[in-house]
Design an enzyme around this catalytic site. Sequence first.
Site, mmCIF file in Angstrom:
data_model
loop_
_atom_site.group_PDB
_atom_site.id
_atom_site.type_symbol
_atom_site.label_atom_id
_atom_site.label_comp_id
_atom_site.label_asym_id
_atom_site.label_seq_id
_atom_site.Cartn_x
_atom_site.Cartn_y
_atom_site.Cartn_z
ATOM 1 N N LYS A 178 -4.748 11.820 9.499
ATOM 2 C CA LYS A 178 -3.402 12.298 9.853
ATOM 3 C C LYS A 178 -2.756 11.311 10.819
ATOM 4 O O LYS A 178 -3.246 11.104 11.929
ATOM 5 C CB LYS A 178 -3.465 13.674 10.527
ATOM 6 C CG LYS A 178 -2.079 14.299 10.617
ATOM 7 C CD LYS A 178 -2.025 15.505 11.538
ATOM 8 C CE LYS A 178 -1.710 15.143 12.955
ATOM 9 N NZ LYS A 178 -0.423 14.483 13.160
ATOM 10 N N GLU A 253 -10.406 8.466 22.018
ATOM 11 C CA GLU A 253 -9.767 7.324 22.697
ATOM 12 C C GLU A 253 -8.482 7.852 23.307
ATOM 13 O O GLU A 253 -7.529 8.149 22.589
ATOM 14 C CB GLU A 253 -9.462 6.206 21.689
ATOM 15 C CG GLU A 253 -10.672 5.666 20.952
ATOM 16 C CD GLU A 253 -11.614 4.896 21.851
ATOM 17 O OE1 GLU A 253 -11.176 4.413 22.911
ATOM 18 O OE2 GLU A 253 -12.797 4.795 21.496
ATOM 19 N N CYS A 287 -1.712 1.737 25.152
ATOM 20 C CA CYS A 287 -2.656 2.395 26.068
ATOM 21 C C CYS A 287 -3.286 1.382 27.026
ATOM 22 O O CYS A 287 -3.778 1.746 28.085
ATOM 23 C CB CYS A 287 -3.733 3.098 25.268
ATOM 24 S SG CYS A 287 -4.547 1.987 24.112
ATOM 25 N N GLU A 389 -0.221 9.103 33.649
ATOM 26 C CA GLU A 389 0.228 8.131 32.653
ATOM 27 C C GLU A 389 1.709 8.343 32.351
ATOM 28 O O GLU A 389 2.130 9.467 32.091
ATOM 29 C CB GLU A 389 -0.599 8.307 31.375
ATOM 30 C CG GLU A 389 -0.309 7.242 30.336
ATOM 31 C CD GLU A 389 -1.092 7.456 29.042
ATOM 32 O OE1 GLU A 389 -1.171 8.605 28.577
ATOM 33 O OE2 GLU A 389 -1.618 6.466 28.513
HETATM 34 P P1 NAD Z 1 -0.757 12.863 21.116
HETATM 35 O O1 NAD Z 1 -2.035 13.270 21.729
HETATM 36 O O2 NAD Z 1 0.436 13.701 21.326
HETATM 37 O O3 NAD Z 1 -0.912 12.769 19.524
HETATM 38 C C1 NAD Z 1 -1.859 11.906 18.911
HETATM 39 C C2 NAD Z 1 -2.184 12.457 17.537
HETATM 40 O O4 NAD Z 1 -2.899 13.672 17.689
HETATM 41 C C3 NAD Z 1 -0.964 12.789 16.675
HETATM 42 O O5 NAD Z 1 -1.280 12.510 15.326
HETATM 43 C C4 NAD Z 1 -0.814 14.282 16.906
HETATM 44 O O6 NAD Z 1 -0.140 14.944 15.852
HETATM 45 C C5 NAD Z 1 -2.263 14.714 16.984
HETATM 46 N N1 NAD Z 1 -2.510 15.938 17.745
HETATM 47 C C6 NAD Z 1 -1.854 16.394 18.832
HETATM 48 N N2 NAD Z 1 -2.384 17.570 19.235
HETATM 49 C C7 NAD Z 1 -3.408 17.841 18.383
HETATM 50 C C8 NAD Z 1 -4.331 18.916 18.261
HETATM 51 N N3 NAD Z 1 -4.325 19.955 19.095
HETATM 52 N N4 NAD Z 1 -5.251 18.870 17.267
HETATM 53 C C9 NAD Z 1 -5.295 17.833 16.419
HETATM 54 N N5 NAD Z 1 -4.428 16.799 16.461
HETATM 55 C C10 NAD Z 1 -3.501 16.796 17.444
HETATM 56 O O7 NAD Z 1 -0.519 11.358 21.569
HETATM 57 P P2 NAD Z 1 0.748 10.447 21.276
HETATM 58 O O8 NAD Z 1 1.846 10.930 22.159
HETATM 59 O O9 NAD Z 1 0.956 10.334 19.808
HETATM 60 O O10 NAD Z 1 0.225 9.005 21.770
HETATM 61 C C11 NAD Z 1 0.295 8.568 23.083
HETATM 62 C C12 NAD Z 1 -1.026 8.736 23.775
HETATM 63 O O11 NAD Z 1 -2.049 8.064 23.067
HETATM 64 C C13 NAD Z 1 -1.035 8.120 25.171
HETATM 65 O O12 NAD Z 1 -1.666 9.008 26.043
HETATM 66 C C14 NAD Z 1 -1.860 6.857 24.992
HETATM 67 O O13 NAD Z 1 -2.504 6.386 26.148
HETATM 68 C C15 NAD Z 1 -2.850 7.287 23.970
HETATM 69 N N6 NAD Z 1 -3.434 6.139 23.287
HETATM 70 C C16 NAD Z 1 -4.738 5.826 23.552
HETATM 71 C C17 NAD Z 1 -5.308 4.721 22.930
HETATM 72 C C18 NAD Z 1 -6.743 4.330 23.186
HETATM 73 O O14 NAD Z 1 -7.263 3.525 22.441
HETATM 74 N N7 NAD Z 1 -7.398 4.877 24.193
HETATM 75 C C19 NAD Z 1 -4.557 3.949 22.047
HETATM 76 C C20 NAD Z 1 -3.235 4.313 21.814
HETATM 77 C C21 NAD Z 1 -2.673 5.420 22.432
#
Ligand code: NAD
Length: 485
Positions: A178, A253, A287, A389
């Site tokens: 997804k 991650e 990130c 963050e």
């Molecule tokens: P998010 O957590 O809102 O969403 C990420 C993904 O998870 C999306 O596909 C979303 O639909 C899904 N999701 C959200 N809630 C869920 C749930 N309860 N169950 C299953 N899936 C769910 O994050 P975002 O806003 O899309 O991305 C930004 C965040 O990602 C920042 O915190 C950033 O630091 C982090 N990030 C981390 C890395 C890493 O490698 N550590 C890399 C890129 C981004």
Amino acid sequence: MDLNVPYHLENYIGGNLVAPLNGNFLDNINPATGQVYGQIPDSLKRDVDAAVHAAQKVFPLWSITSVDERFRLLNRIADIIDANLEELALAESNDNGKPLWLSKKVDIPRASANFRFFATGIMHFASESHAMEDKAVNYTLRQPLGIVGCISPWNLPLYLFTWKIAPALAAGNCVIAKPSEVTPATAYLLSKICIEAGLPPGVLNIVHGTGPGAGEAIVTHPDVKAISFTGSTRAGERIASLAAPKFKKLSLELGGKNPAIIFADCNWERMMADTIRSSFSNQGEICLCGSRVLIEESIYEKFRTEFVERTKALTVGDPLDDSSKQGAIVSKVHYEKILRCIETAKKEGGKILCGGNAVQLTGRCENGYFIEPTVIEGLGPSCQTNREEIFGPVVTLQAFKTEEEALELANATEYGLAATVWTQDISRANRVASKLQSGIIWVNCWLLRDLRTPFGGVKNSGVGREGGWEALRFFTEPKNVCVQL
Ligand code: NAD
């Protein structure tokens, strides 16, 4: 092949492009224009069930497909990505708001590199053997897990989506993936690429939708054996709470609040150029970006003057314009969040050295979500601005006197993803690296990536590692066989 993004995106289930079973769609907005330019499936449990069913049908065959064949198919996908670089880069930029030149240079080439890397990796992947003198020999099989879930965020859409899917497929698993509902376009195009490449139906299924809807249906499905998730710490916590009682394998991650530590003896020019990059690349929505810049006191004034000057020179503009260094913020919600964080920084007593405001463009982008690259000083380690963050083009500057103080400031958050150290003193570099509470340390560089290295964070930045053998180990189950001689 036709890689234009249609108005209605579809799920990729059992090798077919299909509408969501409930017929519901969500708007997809181009953040540079603020306009709805398409719709994506708002998939729910029934769509995920259909995807799992399709995966179950093909898993027995896919799991015993030769590594040569998996190598061939994954490389074929990479070839098609490379051949369609322009279309994919444009789709990524329209969806995410990032500059088109950046999608062309980084995002899309990295997506094909992910497939090639793990296609090759699986050809060299070996398992362990432990001999017990003349008594017995143990060998460890590394078998695919079965059906696995891959859930990715919006900041590096195709880049991070394929970083999970490629090793999962290479290891012989079937995948339910997804993408973020905020940036679904290139994941949709990947479906078409997989059809063109001849990937057997059901091996990869892409289900679009929200986290609580499609995401949680994947995480809680009893036949999904593992979840590889990249996203926010908050969603990671929720996913862990749902998956742990079902004993699923988890790789998380999560977020970061990364320090860039600058000692007075650094190579000035290289440090300056890379610190601008590490602060503001992709609008600060990586990130790994360094959002807390820690500077040795003796060079603080000099650093501040030049850093602010160079930040002011970063042009914020239409992502399709090659001269734009900064594009749009990914969504209205995120844009408003970043502006609120800047207000909080001011209330906490922070001084805005440059930026701090929304940018109003004209013409095509007049309703887009743009923010000036922002530099703030005067805030200590305990304030919200330096602890939480922001994930945007906002950095803070803090001065330190000693190496110990630099380490104390650097480690003063709940996160521990990445850190950057700038010094010419090799002993100090190694000493500081060993004491930083981060999964990834860059010395005198930033975002220099070798895909073989373990990638991931400590503390609230996550659990587990991706990359190289770590990813192939995650996506396989070790089974030890002991044979008495
Ligand atoms: P998010 O957590 O809102 O969403 C990420 C993904 O998870 C999306 O596909 C979303 O639909 C899904 N999701 C959200 N809630 C869920 C749930 N309860 N169950 C299953 N899936 C769910 O994050 P975002 O806003 O899309 O991305 C930004 C965040 O990602 C920042 O915190 C950033 O630091 C982090 N990030 C981390 C890395 C890493 O490698 N550590 C890399 C890129 C981004």
